[in-house]
Design a protein around this motif. Structure first.
Motif, PDB file in Angstrom:
ATOM      1  N   THR A  74       0.837  -1.199   0.000  1.00 50.20           N
ATOM      2  CA  THR A  74       0.000   0.000   0.000  1.00 50.20           C
ATOM      3  C   THR A  74       0.875   1.252   0.000  1.00 50.20           C
ATOM      4  O   THR A  74       1.934   1.284   0.620  1.00 50.20           O
ATOM      5  CB  THR A  74      -0.929  -0.003   1.235  1.00 50.20           C
TER       6      THR A  74
ATOM      7  N   TRP B 267      -3.545   3.937  -0.733  1.00 52.91           N
ATOM      8  CA  TRP B 267      -4.027   3.201  -1.912  1.00 52.91           C
ATOM      9  C   TRP B 267      -3.231   1.928  -2.102  1.00 52.91           C
ATOM     10  O   TRP B 267      -2.029   1.917  -1.909  1.00 52.91           O
ATOM     11  CB  TRP B 267      -3.878   4.029  -3.191  1.00 52.91           C
TER      12      TRP B 267
ATOM     13  N   LEU C  16     -11.909   8.642  -5.527  1.00 48.03           N
ATOM     14  CA  LEU C  16     -11.626   7.397  -6.245  1.00 48.03           C
ATOM     15  C   LEU C  16     -11.970   7.522  -7.722  1.00 48.03           C
ATOM     16  O   LEU C  16     -11.368   6.870  -8.566  1.00 48.03           O
ATOM     17  CB  LEU C  16     -12.466   6.253  -5.659  1.00 48.03           C
TER      18      LEU C  16
END
Ligand code: GDP
Ligand code: MG
Ligand code: ZN
Lengths: 114, 219
Positions: free
Chosen positions: A72, A99, B185
């Motif tokens: 990540t 992310w 996102l």
């Protein structure tokens, strides 16, 4: 069940690859499976053993699974860390702005065939 | 034996089937919308409300929710065409199954075909069904943190419907935070906060569907 659906697609993709390259038998299939891809390796292998018999080009094949560790990225402190160990929250700065960089893939890396 | 380097997605065959279905629905002027959510988020209720709100469109629904054929019957009672899909316990619809369901719609191609995907926030997002647009529903009781937990589906969706808005007084759902997470996102996502019960917010969604249906027939 998730694994069964993916095995069906894998077998179909390999059938198509065999037709395209005029292959008569596939011996080894190397699959790269991310640690957080949601695929359970044992279950996947069981499904594969069951379904490969239905495909003449695959019936004598062996499946080799190469795990890919999940990593990540933290967008706050610009560092990377092990996803499975620390989860969503960055262990360095405790940010949640993180992310997944890799670890959710399921890719056919290579096959041995004739 | 020779070695072939493939680096192919396991679902490459599905991606080809999906592109073929998109080409087919384009040719017959049917916009196919893949509707995804967790179980009970309100897919059937929303689709029923949309069928009522869009009498000018010919609508069909492909019902893939695992539970019986109750949902398809409810849809047919509203005058839309319905197809019950049997997923044999699969946790998602793939393009081959969607094509079979689309081909099973009786009569001329509809203007709009909804696929009510299996209730699940993970697996359906991993398989391209061949739909022209993906729509996901997140209901207020599920919580505003879902974009953080299931990022893939939020990324893959063209539209996000935040449903059961009428239930907001009973839950600490932060609408602005949820929308900001979803946009982070997926900057292009269209967001529609609605209540299928009270009708709040439905008009914007109806207008979007009308515009998308027309655009699909043109281009
Ligand atoms: N309060 C409220 N309840 C809703 C709304 N939409 C759906 N529901 C309820 O949520 C439950 C599940 O809805 P359903 O449409 O069957 O969900 P599905 O499983 O996603 O198809 C039912 O009891 C609905 O009456 C809404 O906008 N507001
Ligand atoms: Mg339903
Ligand atoms: Zn950090």
């Amino acid at each position: 069940m998730h694994e069964m659906g993916i095995v069906l697609h894998l077998a179909k993709t390999l059938d198509e690859t065999a037709a395209e390259h005029q292959l008569t038998a596939i011996g080894k299939v190397v699959l790269q499976v991310g640690e957080v891809s949601g695929i359970m390796t044992d279950l996947f292998t069981d499904c594969w053993e069951y379904f490969k018999g239905r495909h003449p080009v695959l019936k004598d094949s062996t499946l080799v699974i190469e795990p890919i560790p999940a990593v990540t990225w933290c967008d706050s402190c610009k560092r990377t860390y092990e996803t499975v160990r620390y989860g969503k929250e960055c262990p360095y700065c405790h940010s949640g702005e993180t992310w997944l960089l890799r670890g959710n893939e399921c890719v056919i890396k290579e096959i041995e065939a004739e | 034996m020779k070695l072939l380097k493939l680096d192919a997605c396991v679902t490459a065959s599905n991606d080809r089937d999906a592109d073929a279905l998109r080409a087919k629905t384009k040719a017959c002027g049917t916009l196919l919308i893949n509707v995804m959510s967790s179980p009970g988020a309100g897919k059937t209720t929303l689709l029923s409300a949309l069928i009522r709100a869009l009498p000018q469109l010919d609508i069909a629904v492909m019902e893939a929710d695992i539970e019986s054929d109750v949902d398809a019957k409810a849809i047919e009672a509203l005058g839309a065409r319905a197809v019950q899909v049997h997923t044999s316990g699969m946790c998602h619809m793939d393009a081959g199954m969607t094509t079979a369901a689309f081909d099973a719609i009786d009569g001329p191609p509809p203007d709009l075909a909804f696929l009510e995907n299996v209730g699940n926030l993970i697996c359906p997002a991993e398989f391209d069904t061949g739909a022209g647009k993906n729509l996901m529903i997140l209901s207020v009781p599920e919580g505003d943190d879902k974009p953080l937990k299931y990022p893939l589906m939020f990324r893959e969706s063209d539209a996000l419907v935040i449903s059961k808005l009428d239930a907001r007084p009973y839950f600490d759902f932060d609408l602005d935070a949820c929308m900001a997470r979803a946009r982070k996102l997926n900057p292009a996502v269209r967001i529609f906060p609605v209540s299928a019960k009270t009708g709040e917010g439905m008009e914007a969604l109806v207008q979007w569907l009308l515009a998308e249906t027309a655009a699909w027939k043109e281009a």
